[in-house]
Design a protein around this motif. Structure first.
Motif, PDB file in Angstrom:
ATOM      1  N   TYR A 307     -60.785  39.892  30.993  1.00 51.24           N
ATOM      2  CA  TYR A 307     -61.032  38.841  31.976  1.00 51.24           C
ATOM      3  C   TYR A 307     -60.732  37.488  31.332  1.00 51.24           C
ATOM      4  N   HIS A 310     -57.064  36.828  30.741  1.00 49.17           N
ATOM      5  CA  HIS A 310     -56.349  36.387  31.953  1.00 49.17           C
ATOM      6  C   HIS A 310     -56.736  34.966  32.366  1.00 49.17           C
ATOM      7  N   TYR A 311     -58.042  34.684  32.391  1.00 49.43           N
ATOM      8  CA  TYR A 311     -58.500  33.422  32.969  1.00 49.43           C
ATOM      9  C   TYR A 311     -58.783  32.323  31.931  1.00 49.43           C
ATOM     10  N   SER A 313     -57.192  32.372  28.748  1.00 47.83           N
ATOM     11  CA  SER A 313     -56.060  32.326  27.799  1.00 47.83           C
ATOM     12  C   SER A 313     -56.443  32.688  26.369  1.00 47.83           C
TER      13      SER A 313
END
Length: 423
Positions: A307, A310-311, A313
């Motif tokens: 998670y 993805h969000y 970096s």
């Protein structure tokens, strides 16, 4: 020229032998080895034999000299290299050469692949492979042991340079740690962790504002703090915190030191899944986790929060060595005053190499430093005082080390070279 060397013939088949070196060719250099630091990689090579990618298949008939973290003096320089090197110069070697014509292709390396060069010898021939790849490096600093430890330090330097960070809205990656950022070194008070602490504090061009060093052993943390005090780091502009993570919720403790923002750069110095997962959990936005410690299990794995990948970096890199530039930087750091003595916990002579190499995982402590022209049992610095009760050599070495926070030193090395028994 006769040499004494520890040679590998096969799996766990190491032999201390004396033999003649051939006369050097015009594209070679004859060198005297003074010190060699035994690396876990040598243990792997010695136990794996020809299963190791760097060990030639014909090693039983053409044994190789082991050891790759070594330093000494140049004795005779072939005609081709006399404009660059001179007899009497001190040297270090970058063993990670990539020379396509080497005996085992691009993986050829001193200490693994060659019959006439390796650190656990009295004299060696530096071949054209090393010279043409600029892997013979002149050292102008004090003593010899720092140059032996240039390769381990170069691994730390390479790790710092390999970390990267992203630019929002761009595909450009900015290499290096964040200058003025927050750094964590997990399981960071072993020999390589100590090297990292020392390098980060001594570095002049780029450093974090906060460096948190963790371990679960308070004695080891206290020892690290005595070698590299928080006051010294503060004088260099770094808030240094030694943190014991053996209690409840170590992630909360670590994140709390950053106001829950997390760390820009995290280095994991132990191949332990729980430690890796702690490192992942403390990453800041765009944080980079460097998995420094090499596992021996090919199926080794740990969880990672995708998670956040993805969000937020977050990302991961792995480094296992330094390049030539990193070796040069190591030597320059030593010449500027960085002392890697904190890595050294044992000293010994060439006679101690075989048992030390084959039993290295079971021997506690940091680097085992070998003086190849001497006959000395492998001895921990912490044992000098007791051994000194019956051996004047160790009695004096204890007094010298005691003056230096129980660390090895150039003074101790000079005394050993002048007074220890020759092999």
């Amino acid at each position: 020229m006769k040499t004494k060397a520890v040679r590998l013939y096969g799996k766990k088949d190491l032999r201390l032998e004396e033999f003649d070196l051939p006369a050097i060719r015009e594209d070679e250099v004859l060198a005297k080895v003074v010190s060699d630091s035994i690396c876990m990689s040598s243990y792997k090579a010695a136990t794996q034999g020809t299963d190791h990618k760097r060990i030639p298949n014909d090693v039983a008939e053409n044994p190789i000299i082991i050891g790759h973290e070594f330093a000494g003096e140049l004795v005779e320089v072939g005609a081709k290299w006399q404009d660059k090197f001179k007899a009497g110069q001190k040297f270090s070697i970058q063993p990670a050469i990539y020379y396509a014509d080497g005996p085992v292709g691009v993986l050829s390396a001193p200490g693994y692949s060659y019959p006439h060069i390796g650190g656990d010898a009295t004299y060696v021939i530096i071949p054209k492979d090393v010279l043409e790849q600029d892997c013979l490096l002149v050292y102008d600093g004090p003593g010899y042991y720092p140059a032996s430890l240039a390769e381990p330090l170069s691994c730390v330097i390479g790790a710092m340079h390999a970390n990267y960070h992203t630019t929002p809205g761009s595909y450009k990656h900015d290499m290096e740690i964040v200058d003025g950022g927050k750094m964590a070194i997990l399981a960071g008070v072993g020999p390589m962790g100590l090297a990292a602490i020392n390098y980060v504090i001594m570095r002049e061009d780029r450093k974090p504002s906060l460096m948190v060093v963790t371990d679960i052993d308070q004695d080891r943390l206290d020892r690290a703090a005595s070698i590299y005090p928080v006051e010294w780091a503060k004088s260099k502009g770094i808030e240094l915190v030694y943190l014991n993570t053996s209690g409840d919720d170590p992630v909360a403790k670590m994140r709390g030191l950053t106001g829950d923002e997390g760390y820009n750069d995290v280095f994991v110095f132990a191949p332990v899944p729980a430690v890796i997962e702690q490192g992942d959990a403390i990453l800041a936005n765009d944080g980079c986790l460097n998995f420094f410690a090499g596992p021996s299990n090919a199926d080794f794995s740990a969880k990672m929060n995708f998670y956040n990948v993805h969000y937020a970096s977050t990302h991961i890199v792995g480094t296992s060595g330094g390049n030539n530039d990193d070796m040069v930087e190591s030597l320059e750091m030593f010449e500027k005053g960085l002392d890697p003595a904190g890595l050294v916990t044992h000293i010994g002579g060439l006679n101690a190499v075989i048992d030390t190499t084959l039993n290295l995982p079971a021997i506690p402590g940091g680097k085992k430093l070998i003086y190849t022209h001497k006959s000395i049992p492998l001895t921990a610095i912490s044992e000098f005082e007791e051994k000194g009760k019956s051996d004047p050599l160790f009695a004096e070495l204890h007094q010298i080390c005691k003056k230096n926070n129980d660390l090895w030193s150039v003074e101790a090395e000079q005394y050993l070279l002048a007074h220890a028994e020759d092999i």
